[in-house]
Design an enzyme around this catalytic site. Sequence first.
Site, PDB file in Angstrom:
ATOM      1  N   ARG A  40      56.591  24.830 128.076  1.00 61.20           N
ATOM      2  CA  ARG A  40      57.402  24.763 126.855  1.00 61.20           C
ATOM      3  C   ARG A  40      56.515  24.842 125.626  1.00 61.20           C
ATOM      4  O   ARG A  40      55.562  24.086 125.479  1.00 61.20           O
ATOM      5  CB  ARG A  40      58.187  23.458 126.822  1.00 61.20           C
ATOM      6  CG  ARG A  40      58.936  23.220 125.511  1.00 61.20           C
ATOM      7  CD  ARG A  40      60.398  23.469 125.664  1.00 61.20           C
ATOM      8  NE  ARG A  40      61.140  23.317 124.421  1.00 61.20           N
ATOM      9  CZ  ARG A  40      62.113  22.432 124.238  1.00 61.20           C
ATOM     10  NH1 ARG A  40      62.434  21.613 125.199  1.00 61.20           N
ATOM     11  NH2 ARG A  40      62.785  22.410 123.099  1.00 61.20           N
ATOM     12  N   ARG A  98      63.593  28.605 125.034  1.00 61.72           N
ATOM     13  CA  ARG A  98      62.640  27.731 125.704  1.00 61.72           C
ATOM     14  C   ARG A  98      62.639  27.983 127.205  1.00 61.72           C
ATOM     15  O   ARG A  98      63.653  28.316 127.798  1.00 61.72           O
ATOM     16  CB  ARG A  98      62.911  26.268 125.388  1.00 61.72           C
ATOM     17  CG  ARG A  98      64.220  25.648 125.906  1.00 61.72           C
ATOM     18  CD  ARG A  98      65.476  25.999 125.124  1.00 61.72           C
ATOM     19  NE  ARG A  98      65.433  25.686 123.707  1.00 61.72           N
ATOM     20  CZ  ARG A  98      65.839  24.522 123.204  1.00 61.72           C
ATOM     21  NH1 ARG A  98      66.317  23.595 123.981  1.00 61.72           N
ATOM     22  NH2 ARG A  98      65.779  24.314 121.917  1.00 61.72           N
ATOM     23  N   ASP A 128      64.105  22.843 129.039  1.00 61.13           N
ATOM     24  CA  ASP A 128      64.475  21.722 128.174  1.00 61.13           C
ATOM     25  C   ASP A 128      65.025  20.644 129.094  1.00 61.13           C
ATOM     26  O   ASP A 128      65.905  20.912 129.915  1.00 61.13           O
ATOM     27  CB  ASP A 128      65.556  22.208 127.196  1.00 61.13           C
ATOM     28  CG  ASP A 128      66.032  21.126 126.229  1.00 61.13           C
ATOM     29  OD1 ASP A 128      65.220  20.287 125.808  1.00 61.13           O
ATOM     30  OD2 ASP A 128      67.230  21.162 125.876  1.00 61.13           O
ATOM     31  N   ASP A 163      66.646  16.944 128.847  1.00 65.30           N
ATOM     32  CA  ASP A 163      67.191  15.943 127.931  1.00 65.30           C
ATOM     33  C   ASP A 163      67.725  14.750 128.707  1.00 65.30           C
ATOM     34  O   ASP A 163      68.501  14.913 129.653  1.00 65.30           O
ATOM     35  CB  ASP A 163      68.325  16.540 127.090  1.00 65.30           C
ATOM     36  CG  ASP A 163      67.831  17.588 126.104  1.00 65.30           C
ATOM     37  OD1 ASP A 163      66.622  17.578 125.781  1.00 65.30           O
ATOM     38  OD2 ASP A 163      68.647  18.426 125.670  1.00 65.30           O
TER      39      ASP A 163
END
Length: 184
Positions: free
Chosen positions: A93, A102, A105, A107
């Site tokens: 990343r 990207r 990711d 989260d």
Amino acid sequence: MDEQFPLDGEWSVAYIALGSNMGNREQLLLTAIGLIDAHPKMEVNKVSGMYETDPVGYTDQPPFLNMTLAIRTSLSPLLLLRQLLDFEQDLGRVRQIRWGPRTIDLDLLLYDNVRMDLEELTLPHPRMMERSFVLVPLHDVIEESHQLYAEVNAASSAALLDGKEGITLWKIINWRSASEPFEN
Ligand code: X6L
Ligand code: MG
Ligand code: MG
């Protein structure tokens, strides 16, 4: 300090959203799942469907693959977050454009029913209820006992019925045989 939470021997349930729109998206997601499951303090419990989704926020970029995981972890919320950011680095990343493309990711959406508001981390994820590309895969894996279950269920159903959200099921992956992504 933070390292003493959770207490020794206690495992928590956390939900993680994954997204990729650069490179070999599917391989990047699978590699991320493998890194998470290989960590001694993280175990992948359930894997959602893999969805192809139209980009939101910054729309002039390729479509995403998005999915979510239910994991068990003995890491605290902050240490879990930092480990996820480390995995993002491991997977190449590079943060350039805000909300831009990207490789991966990761989260942190939910950690048990914890609510916290720190500069580094807010739980539940402050914008998850507005993001169909999070809610639809989360609905595949969220436990009925979670306090946001009904809300996630309603919001994801609305998004799919609506049809304008640009979310299509791309693939159902087999994570060992442990995953039963559509039991809801
Ligand atoms: C107005 C302003 C409306 C900002 C929406 C929404 C910004 C989401 C950022 C927004 C706004 C985000 C993904 C993505 C991004 C992803 C898909 C973000 C951060 N990540 N689109 N856009 N999947 N489909 O994972 O979520 S950038
Ligand atoms: Mg995100
Ligand atoms: Mg992120």
